[in-house]
Design a protein around this motif. Structure first.
Motif, PDB file in Angstrom:
ATOM      1  N   THR A 189       7.861  -8.526   4.675  1.00  0.00           N
ATOM      2  CA  THR A 189       6.780  -9.492   4.860  1.00  0.00           C
ATOM      3  C   THR A 189       6.396 -10.119   3.534  1.00  0.00           C
ATOM      4  OG1 THR A 189       5.960  -8.209   6.724  1.00  0.00           O
ATOM      5  CG2 THR A 189       4.447  -9.794   5.741  1.00  0.00           C
ATOM      6  N   ALA A 190       6.285  -9.305   2.500  1.00  0.00           N
ATOM      7  CA  ALA A 190       5.950  -9.828   1.187  1.00  0.00           C
ATOM      8  C   ALA A 190       7.068 -10.719   0.647  1.00  0.00           C
ATOM      9  CB  ALA A 190       5.683  -8.684   0.218  1.00  0.00           C
ATOM     10  N   ALA A 243       6.565  -4.027   5.219  1.00  0.00           N
ATOM     11  CA  ALA A 243       5.677  -4.660   4.239  1.00  0.00           C
ATOM     12  C   ALA A 243       6.473  -5.367   3.156  1.00  0.00           C
ATOM     13  CB  ALA A 243       4.750  -3.617   3.618  1.00  0.00           C
ATOM     14  N   HIS A 279       0.158  -5.810  -2.955  1.00  0.00           N
ATOM     15  CA  HIS A 279      -0.965  -5.512  -2.061  1.00  0.00           C
ATOM     16  C   HIS A 279      -0.472  -5.096  -0.673  1.00  0.00           C
ATOM     17  CE1 HIS A 279      -3.778  -6.905  -5.042  1.00  0.00           C
ATOM     18  NE2 HIS A 279      -3.140  -8.066  -5.122  1.00  0.00           N
ATOM     19  N   ALA A 280       0.565  -5.770  -0.190  1.00  0.00           N
ATOM     20  CA  ALA A 280       1.116  -5.425   1.125  1.00  0.00           C
ATOM     21  C   ALA A 280       1.712  -4.015   1.116  1.00  0.00           C
ATOM     22  CB  ALA A 280       2.178  -6.446   1.543  1.00  0.00           C
ATOM     23  N   GLY A 284       1.254 -11.291  -3.501  1.00  0.00           N
ATOM     24  CA  GLY A 284       0.869 -10.527  -2.316  1.00  0.00           C
ATOM     25  C   GLY A 284       1.722  -9.305  -2.048  1.00  0.00           C
TER      26      GLY A 284
END
Length: 142
Positions: A139-140, A136, A114-115, A111
């Motif tokens: 978060t990833a 991001a 993509h983030a 992910g």
């Protein structure tokens, strides 16, 4: 030697990372075994042709559904060895240190790009791009 570079738990800093018995400490390899297991699972699932979305969902389902008492089937000396060398296993248990961290690793691996791509595309202004990209990436990573 190479072992001095790979881990501070060997060589001149051994007394810092390996205090005398009875003093709680986080060993130098606390994440090594969890990471190696996660990387092994990633390679195995990729070679078997499992789609990334299925990898992540299955890893989280297994981490939630895995019963704790199954670990009693593992020989005592193996559990003791792991308990003494892996701080995450010692304090959080097998399910968290191996299964849940593997699911998080797979989520970050699959992910993360993509983030970052979404953050770059949807940042409101060029000044916010850095903040959105850092958010991001974290978060990833998490």
């Amino acid at each position: 030697p190479l072992s001095y570079v790979l881990s501070p738990g060997f060589g001149p800093l051994r007394h810092v990372f390996g205090p005398p018995a009875g003093i709680p400490s986080i060993g130098h390899g606390w994440f090594l075994y969890s990471f190696a297991f996660a990387r092994l699972m990633l390679n195995l699932l990729h070679r078997c042709g499992v789609r990334p979305v299925v990898q992540v969902i299955a890893a989280f389902l297994v981490s939630c559904a895995f019963p704790d008492d199954v670990l009693e089937l593992v020989p005592e000396e193996t559990r003791s060895w792991l308990w003494h060398r892996d701080a995450a296993f010692t304090y959080k248990g097998f399910r968290w240190s191996f299964l849940f961290l593997t699911a998080c690793y797979l989520l970050g691996f699959h992910g993360g790009p993509h983030a970052v791509h979404l953050a770059r595309r949807h940042a409101p202004t060029s000044r916010c791009v850095v903040a959105v990209l850092v958010g991001a990436c974290w978060t990833a990573f998490l």
